[in-house]
Design an enzyme around this catalytic site. Sequence first.
Site, PDB file in Angstrom:
ATOM      1  CD  GLU A 181      -2.829  -1.091   1.999  1.00 33.50           C
ATOM      2  OE1 GLU A 181      -2.935  -0.687   2.976  1.00 33.50           O
ATOM      3  OE2 GLU A 181      -3.960  -2.228   2.262  1.00 33.50           O
ATOM      4  CD  GLU A 245      -3.545  -6.689   2.847  1.00 29.73           C
ATOM      5  OE1 GLU A 245      -4.687  -7.110   3.320  1.00 29.73           O
ATOM      6  OE2 GLU A 245      -2.618  -6.371   2.993  1.00 29.73           O
TER       7      GLU A 245
END
Length: 756
Positions: A181, A245
């Site tokens: 991220e 994820e």
Amino acid sequence: AGDTTRFRSQQNLRGVRPWTAETPHLYQLDIVLMDSNSEIMETTRLEVGFRDIRIEDGAVKVNGKALLIKGTNRHEHHPETGHVIDRATMEADIQTLKAHNFNAVRTSHYPNDPYWYTLCSRYGLYVVDEANIESHGMGYALDRTLGNNPDWKHAHLVRTARMVARDRNHASILCWSLGNEAGNGVNFEATYAFVKATDPSRFVTYERAEQAPNTDVYVPMYADYMHLERFARQKEDLRPLIQCEYAHAMGNSLGGFKEYWDLYRRYPRLQGGFIWDFKDQGLWEEKDGRRYLTYGGDYGPKDTPSDHNFLNNGLVMADGTPHPHMLEAKQVQQPLQFQLGDQNGSKLRVDSEYRFRDVVVDLAWSILANGRVVDSGVLPAVKLRPNTSSALDIPVKPQGFGDAEAVFNLKATLTEAEPLLPAGHVLAQFQHILSAGHPSLPPAKRGRVNLKVDGGNVVLSFDGGTLTLDRNTGEVSGYRIGDRNLITGGARPNFWRPPVDNDYGTGSPEHRAEWRAPFDVPGPAKMTNDRKENGSMQLSFARPILGGDAVVTVQYNVNIEGTVTVTQKMQAIAGESDPDLAGRHHELEPGTHPNLYRFGQHWVLPANMKVAEWYGRGPMESAADRKEAAMLGQYTLPIAELATPYARPQYNGTRTDARWLRLHDGEGFGLEFQSHSAFDFTALNFSPEQLDSGPRKEERQSHFRLLDPTDEVHLDIDGASAGVACINSWGALPLPEYRLPYQAYDFEYVFRPLQP
């Protein structure tokens, strides 16, 4: 001093046994540094493995075989020492993962302690090794992200280079992740090029690259089912997909997990993913002599910024105790898949998802009729070849089941011990309903039930007891058998549950607020009664809800033996359903009503109720969209053990698809509930108010382990329950088939006294 010399040697080794997570063959490599006089200056020893990793035919392959990644993200965490963990904790973590059918781990979001890689190589886990690079707070826009700022290129490169240099000799490392991220741009293009040049033996991934060239595999986060299927069907981007994820396991969660694996097994380019995440990141504290696990908001002065319990999203609790949804993950990911070839249980097909190894298991089978074993046996030491189907004959006895529900059960256990797993370890299990049951109640005896209106109560008298109903609400206020009162209050129509974390993520506790207390029309219920031919008495109580848009009717039929048939119906007269409402920025349109959480009834039972027996799914908690691991059977547990101690209080402890339920004092005095159709129940020594954090959970800092159990039992009997979901915890609803839109509902069950 300070000189660096590179030495390169290449040898051809014969008869090497290749390394995989299923067959973690390692070799000892000794490196000896000697001076010019052949005196030893330094030695080091490594455990190394040999394997070939490549991407071809749209799939990640190890030693020529396409993988199916059954992974989780793992933070280094200990409930007492935080992110400083010892070797015993690492060993316990890997044992837990291997025991629950995981084959891969992502080091979110930093390189781990070197011993972790040793364990993964030694016992067999594929590792996504991730660089310690995250700049989420800067945003992803190219003019803001550090990933596209040349001033930060060196910082990105050195962190990536250190990871590769330190860890590349570990056989378990499947690929490198450039970070988490942190946006994308020139710096990640540079780190991608560096890793590809430095270690061409592995592939490189990065989620924020999305489908840009600087990731070899498409590794999205929290892709929903439609997104996955669209990618699997398209022909423009032929890279494999592995979710870095997915299945956000926060609180009472992992609903809809099976549906992810239906897709992974259907489409070869969907190669699994990494659940978020392995362990709750809570810390043990003590208050008034009771230990509890903390979360955001428990430290610092009031109004200290935090994400509340957002780091409590583990498959296991902070102390390593598996949550119920960890058992769901184990069941859905199990490496053996089963299918019956006939409806009497005599023909069984076993598909092995192992790619590289044989497995030898004992197959213990049984046939249950209404939950009781009527036939059983064991096929010992069955050898199953990798990636193949095996047809087996089960020596069942031919028999008819009449009106009984017949179920075939199977457990595959390890015949011999393996590293970290003992002989007898349950590797996989399977259940199949052979014939649907047709439960029936014995015909009621003839006899007159008397009715008396006594002030605000309606009292019905039968042999040996009375049922008391509140005249205004139609709810039960007492049920006496002899001198014992078995019900404190009950049959209260209920559409609400204490919200789970995923509910809060959708904003539904605010959207669905009208279902908290929907009986907003003043005045008593409309009561009617009818004497039946056999002398039983039928009473109905109709009450308008939602401003008159719907009517809920509860009907009781009481016979001379004290058996009570309860029927609850909701008729939607006006208004439309808005079942897809999600996110706090959404508001209800005028004339619409939101989803329900449940359609059932709430009961309060006296303190002497201590034991629950049931025929249904168990023994663990389950949910409408999470019940693959909960097998049909007969179970007995203390009521005090039915709750699940999630760090933050929420809806928990439900058992699904019950056929009957008995709650009693341990000596046989109590109540039995039974239905012609399956129902869900929750029986806890905690009230709904204790478990409910209100419209916004951030406004209430509550901990399950600090709650005071109630003496009485709070029971919910539900004809329908909504799912708990898992796509994410910030807006995703359960799949449509696990939602309860505003519409007509009805269900029926009976309750009767239990006596020794």
